[in-house]
Design a protein around this motif. Structure first.
Motif, PDB file in Angstrom:
ATOM      1  N   LEU A 180      29.571  21.746   5.030  1.00 54.91           N
ATOM      2  CA  LEU A 180      30.316  21.771   3.982  1.00 54.91           C
ATOM      3  C   LEU A 180      29.912  22.383   3.040  1.00 54.91           C
ATOM      4  N   VAL A 181      28.777  23.469   3.448  1.00 52.85           N
ATOM      5  CA  VAL A 181      28.249  24.855   3.129  1.00 52.85           C
ATOM      6  C   VAL A 181      28.221  25.472   3.706  1.00 52.85           C
ATOM      7  N   VAL A 182      29.371  25.466   4.785  1.00 56.62           N
ATOM      8  CA  VAL A 182      29.415  26.537   5.708  1.00 56.62           C
ATOM      9  C   VAL A 182      31.079  27.260   5.355  1.00 56.62           C
ATOM     10  N   VAL A 183      31.511  26.148   4.801  1.00 54.37           N
ATOM     11  CA  VAL A 183      33.133  26.489   4.006  1.00 54.37           C
ATOM     12  C   VAL A 183      33.247  26.854   2.964  1.00 54.37           C
ATOM     13  N   ASP A 184      32.052  27.055   1.930  1.00 56.66           N
ATOM     14  CA  ASP A 184      32.277  26.730   1.074  1.00 56.66           C
ATOM     15  C   ASP A 184      32.627  25.675   0.164  1.00 56.66           C
ATOM     16  N   ALA A 185      32.076  24.388   0.713  1.00 61.30           N
ATOM     17  CA  ALA A 185      32.363  23.254  -0.352  1.00 61.30           C
ATOM     18  C   ALA A 185      31.923  22.763  -0.854  1.00 61.30           C
ATOM     19  N   LEU A 186      30.397  22.695  -0.590  1.00 60.13           N
ATOM     20  CA  LEU A 186      29.560  22.809  -1.259  1.00 60.13           C
ATOM     21  C   LEU A 186      28.241  23.486  -1.720  1.00 60.13           C
ATOM     22  N   ALA A 187      27.369  23.339  -2.717  1.00 54.47           N
ATOM     23  CA  ALA A 187      26.221  24.730  -2.525  1.00 54.47           C
ATOM     24  C   ALA A 187      25.499  24.148  -1.794  1.00 54.47           C
ATOM     25  N   PRO A 188      24.690  25.628  -1.033  1.00 57.52           N
ATOM     26  CA  PRO A 188      23.008  25.378  -0.277  1.00 57.52           C
ATOM     27  C   PRO A 188      22.175  23.989  -0.973  1.00 57.52           C
ATOM     28  N   ARG A 189      21.979  24.397  -2.421  1.00 53.72           N
ATOM     29  CA  ARG A 189      20.896  24.010  -3.344  1.00 53.72           C
ATOM     30  C   ARG A 189      21.228  22.085  -3.413  1.00 53.72           C
ATOM     31  N   ALA A 190      22.376  21.702  -3.911  1.00 52.40           N
ATOM     32  CA  ALA A 190      23.183  20.769  -4.023  1.00 52.40           C
ATOM     33  C   ALA A 190      23.412  19.612  -2.383  1.00 52.40           C
ATOM     34  N   ALA A 191      23.578  20.105  -1.263  1.00 47.37           N
ATOM     35  CA  ALA A 191      23.343  19.951   0.039  1.00 47.37           C
ATOM     36  C   ALA A 191      21.712  19.310  -0.022  1.00 47.37           C
ATOM     37  N   ARG A 192      20.847  20.315   0.177  1.00 45.64           N
ATOM     38  CA  ARG A 192      19.558  19.385   0.301  1.00 45.64           C
ATOM     39  C   ARG A 192      18.684  18.810  -0.586  1.00 45.64           C
ATOM     40  N   ASP A 193      19.430  19.105  -2.213  1.00 44.79           N
ATOM     41  CA  ASP A 193      19.641  18.283  -2.904  1.00 44.79           C
ATOM     42  C   ASP A 193      19.485  16.863  -2.548  1.00 44.79           C
ATOM     43  N   ILE A 194      20.621  16.455  -2.352  1.00 47.63           N
ATOM     44  CA  ILE A 194      21.233  15.266  -1.698  1.00 47.63           C
ATOM     45  C   ILE A 194      20.833  14.607  -0.222  1.00 47.63           C
ATOM     46  N   LEU A 195      20.300  15.456   0.045  1.00 48.60           N
ATOM     47  CA  LEU A 195      19.631  15.275   1.993  1.00 48.60           C
ATOM     48  C   LEU A 195      18.093  15.028   1.381  1.00 48.60           C
ATOM     49  N   THR A 196      17.549  15.320   0.224  1.00 48.54           N
ATOM     50  CA  THR A 196      16.458  14.996   0.720  1.00 48.54           C
ATOM     51  C   THR A 196      15.926  13.510  -0.779  1.00 48.54           C
ATOM     52  N   HIS A 197      17.481  13.062  -1.312  1.00 47.29           N
ATOM     53  CA  HIS A 197      17.613  12.307  -2.180  1.00 47.29           C
ATOM     54  C   HIS A 197      17.991  10.507  -1.138  1.00 47.29           C
ATOM     55  N   ARG A 198      18.092  11.224  -0.273  1.00 48.61           N
ATOM     56  CA  ARG A 198      18.637   9.934   0.504  1.00 48.61           C
ATOM     57  C   ARG A 198      16.701   9.454   1.119  1.00 48.61           C
ATOM     58  N   LEU A 199      16.662  11.291   2.092  1.00 47.38           N
ATOM     59  CA  LEU A 199      15.346  10.872   2.407  1.00 47.38           C
ATOM     60  C   LEU A 199      14.652   9.968   0.944  1.00 47.38           C
ATOM     61  N   THR A 200      14.345   9.981   0.462  1.00 51.05           N
ATOM     62  CA  THR A 200      12.804   9.546  -0.814  1.00 51.05           C
ATOM     63  C   THR A 200      14.077   8.314  -0.582  1.00 51.05           C
ATOM     64  N   GLU A 201      15.274   7.656  -0.915  1.00 44.56           N
ATOM     65  CA  GLU A 201      15.194   6.629  -1.015  1.00 44.56           C
ATOM     66  C   GLU A 201      15.178   5.464   0.179  1.00 44.56           C
ATOM     67  N   LEU A 202      15.577   5.930   1.789  1.00 43.23           N
ATOM     68  CA  LEU A 202      14.906   5.643   2.894  1.00 43.23           C
ATOM     69  C   LEU A 202      13.816   5.387   3.658  1.00 43.23           C
ATOM     70  N   LEU A 203      12.761   6.143   2.646  1.00 42.89           N
ATOM     71  CA  LEU A 203      11.763   6.011   3.349  1.00 42.89           C
ATOM     72  C   LEU A 203      10.746   4.844   1.460  1.00 42.89           C
TER      73      LEU A 203
END
Length: 211
Positions: A180-203
């Protein structure tokens, strides 16, 4: 600045050719890679390309290997520059996953080239096997780090093999966000925040392993 001519080293000349392969793959597709086309993009003779890569298969295999090595180096550099080498598994896990999200134009180019090579590898059994092995190694690393985070039974580290499903989930999320970031559908910072949020939930969930 790249050194050219007689002063260029073997590795620098080889890298110029590999970078030309990346350019062709990124702008024209892996199927368009030929020794003659790469020579033209690199600004060198066909003989120069063949000196380092005698055949088209050698050229593609070399570029495929270089893409994987660059990705590995990015992760290593990220953990080193942020002083994470002596940190716990949670910090390293976050760094490894978020590094899969491209941030700069060069990062996005590398992701696009890697995606193109994976598509091309589908019709080349040897390259396809290497893609599968690469993902398997990454999943094993992620599972090991997840297991290290979810210590159970009085501090005994969990068996990494029991957390492969969670590792696949995180890897799938990271690669999807990267696309999504590569095609400019999502900003890198937003993508990393989503990923970190899911990781936190999982842990933060129960340390019960995958079924």
């Amino acid at each position: 600045m790249t050194v050219r001519g007689l002063g260029a080293t073997h590795d620098e000349r080889r890298w110029e050719i590999l970078d030309a392969v990346f350019t062709v793959v990124d702008t024209e597709g892996a199927q368009q890679v030929t020794i003659r086309r790469v020579a033209a993009v690199a600004g060198v003779s066909v003989g120069r390309v063949q000196h380092y890569f005698p055949t088209k298969d050698d050229l593609l295999t070399g570029a495929f290997t270089a893409v994987n090595e660059l990705g590995t180096e990015r992760v290593r550099r990220r953990t080193s520059e942020n002083g994470l080498e002596g940190e716990g598994p949670a910090s390293i896990l976050d760094a490894v996953l978020t590094e899969l999200i491209p941030e700069t134009a060069d990062d996005c180019r590398l992701v696009r080239v890697a995606q193109a090579f994976e598509t091309y590898a589908y019709t080349r059994s040897e390259l396809k096997d290497r893609v599968v092995r690469g993902y398997d190694e990454l999943v094993s690393l992620l599972a090991q780090l997840i297991g290290g985070c979810l210590d159970t039974h009085g501090g005994k580290q969990a068996d990494a093999a029991r957390f492969r499903s969670r590792a696949y989930e995180l890897l799938g999320l990271a690669t999807g966000l990267a696309a999504l970031v590569v095609v400019d559908a999502l900003a890198p910072r937003a993508a990393r925040d989503i990923l970190t949020h899911r990781l936190t939930e999982l842990l933060d969930t129960s340390p019960e392993a995958d079924g």
